[in-house]
Design a protein around this motif. Sequence first.
Motif: not given
Length: 324
Positions: A57, A61, A125, A167, A185, A211
């Motif tokens: 992640p 990002c 994502i 995120i 997501l 998430t």
Amino acid sequence: MEFRTEWHPSAAESPQFIEHSDGIFCIGSCFADNVASRLSEDLFNVSANPFGPMFNPVSICRTLERLIEGNAFTADELFEHQGLWRSLDAGTLYARGSREETCHLLNGILEHASQSLHEAKVLIITLGTAWVFTHRGSARVVANCHKLPATDFVRSRLDVGEVADAISTIAETLYAAGLFPRIVLTVSPVRHAADGLHGNNLSKSTLLLATDEVVERYPEIHYFPSYELIMDDLRDYRFYDADMRHPSQQAVDYVYSRFCETCLTGAARTAAAECRQLSRRLRHTINPNTPDDIAGKFRADTDDLLSRLLVKYPYINTNNISKS
């Protein structure tokens, strides 16, 4: 009798908000590339992983932040290894023989990808792993280790809060820049065997919890259960490739069909099916021994279909389809 736990989405899990004319930007694991290739076949305007697949992640990002803000790669970010100049934020395919060449290549890709992201209406994502490698020299989480010595890195696992915050930072950065793409997501069903079975499960669990936390923070962000569709719905090794880690093409097709069912509007699904027929005809290779009249009719019918679809869907782009 039922022999599998098939996913039956609720209304909340089936928002059906993606139009066929929407630009889509996919980033994340190699599973993101698989989904993007199917979107491309359906003639969506889709861009995916401009600097190669990214699994953790933080790297995903950070790349999105770079694209949003347009921060160029600089020469001092690059390093030489095995005769090629590389970036820890890009895959090995983008390494070149000189620092200048690599920098020029990456910034050219950056410019194009940044424009695609700014024009996109949907951001997908796909998170692959919560495990990260931090480069000792720069203290940065890397997207690719480039086969540098293991002693150059510290391996650790992000916690749920760190993943959720990364995120959330991207969502806030998008909104602050005046970009309001709808975000989907998902967690990649690809098994990271190198982490060990327990380590892989800990990683995936971390991503799933994170998430869920992000969706609670931002009701407009949608979660799509790619991971669950493979692990709980199909749930059979026959839906994996020979390496027993990556889903088979059949499994990816199934996940994509459920994505279309739940995330695309009815009009988008109709357009995608029509465009898929065209793209498959354009990719078809005609046997050189085929009689001229039959081959000619196939080409004429394909050209006629293309003309009709361009009138009906003037935004479609067929430049990435190889014609027979």
